[in-house]
Scaffold this active site. Structure first.
Site, short mmCIF file in Angstrom:
data_model
loop_
_atom_site.label_atom_id
_atom_site.label_comp_id
_atom_site.label_asym_id
_atom_site.label_seq_id
_atom_site.Cartn_x
_atom_site.Cartn_y
_atom_site.Cartn_z
N PRO A 43 0.78 -1.26 -0.06
CA PRO A 43 -0.31 -0.22 0.00
C PRO A 43 0.78 1.34 0.06
O PRO A 43 2.08 1.22 0.64
CB PRO A 43 -0.86 -0.25 1.32
N LYS A 44 0.24 2.20 -0.58
CA LYS A 44 0.91 3.68 -0.38
C LYS A 44 0.33 4.23 0.69
O LYS A 44 -0.78 4.66 0.62
CB LYS A 44 0.84 4.34 -1.90
N TRP A 45 1.30 4.96 1.43
CA TRP A 45 0.79 5.63 2.62
C TRP A 45 0.79 6.92 2.58
O TRP A 45 1.78 7.64 1.96
CB TRP A 45 1.82 5.11 3.95
N ASP A 189 -2.75 10.90 -1.49
CA ASP A 189 -1.61 10.20 -2.16
C ASP A 189 -1.99 8.97 -1.77
O ASP A 189 -1.28 8.35 -0.81
CB ASP A 189 -0.36 10.83 -1.63
N GLY A 191 -2.70 4.56 -3.00
CA GLY A 191 -2.46 3.67 -4.23
C GLY A 191 -1.80 2.48 -3.60
O GLY A 191 -1.83 2.05 -2.49
#
Length: 231
Positions: A43-45, A189, A191
């Site tokens: 996951p993008k944090w 942000d 993704g």
């Protein structure tokens, strides 16, 4: 493990004295698809990229631009001192949750706070740290190790961690990664990261990151971890 040529007096390997150099991202056009098991997705944090540098005396936090962030996260420093042994360098993100959502504004407020207002922010919106890579363990340089070995070292290091410390989840299943991406809340942000997962190599190839901006337009970024497995 890598070499044990330590930076004098710090307990760190040579080349990992702070600030630690990190790589940046570049945009690509679509989320890559590959045979199962060949890409590792994360996951993008929505947080601040922070490198934890645990020297002999005290842990410090550093941004990807090389700015020391230690004084802005006294809550994390206290926990990291107890949970991370000397000679370790960890890559991850500092995040703040508010009402079940990641709150980047609260992070920005911390970095703009003065000595009088910071303690109140720390009490009101405590920070968390999400780790996704390890660059050094017990004074040994881990950057030359393949990804699956670094992940195993990180998981061993994180045994017994509790909030506010956690590991970023990973998957090699593109369908699971796609569900993560679709279900992520529309924040600044969001993704997934994804990167080659080939145990035979000893350097990360480009890492790709799918992300949605405020207008919910999807795109990808690739990030090269060949020289420094950090972003």
């Amino acid at each position: 493990m890598g070499t044990a040529d330590h930076t004098a007096g710090s307990g760190l390997p040579a080349g990992l004295a702070p600030p630690v150099k990190v790589a940046l991202a570049r945009a690509v056009t679509k989320m890559p698809r590959a045979l199962p098991g060949t890409l590792l997705y994360e996951p993008k944090w929505d947080g601040y990229r922070c490198t934890v540098v645990r020297e002999n005396d005290w842990p410090t936090l550093w941004s990807r631009q090389g700015k020391e962030l230690t004084k802005y996260f006294p809550d994390l420093i206290k926990v990291l001192e107890a949970a991370v042994p000397p000679g370790c360098v960890i890559d991850g993100e500092a995040v703040i949750w508010t009402d079940g959502r990641l709150d980047f504004t609260a992070l920005q407020q911390r970095l703009g706070a003065g000595p009088k207002t910071l303690p109140g922010l720390v009490r009101q919106t405590p920070a968390n740290y999400v780790a996704f890579d390890v660059l050094a363990v017990a004074g040994h340089d881990a950057r030359g190790l393949p990804l699956h070995q670094r992940r195993a070292l990180l998981e061993e290091l994180a045994t017994g961690w509790e909030p506010p410390l956690s590991l970023s989840p990973t998957t090699t299943d593109p369908d699971t990664a796609a569900r993560w991406f679709r279900r992520a809340p529309p924040h600044r942000d969001r993704g997934t990261h994804h990167q080659k997962h080939q145990p035979a190599i000893h350097a990360r190839p480009p890492l790709l990151e799918a992300e949605t901006q405020g207008n919910r337009r999807r795109h990808l970024r690739s990030r090269d971890r060949t020289d420094h497995p950090t972003l």
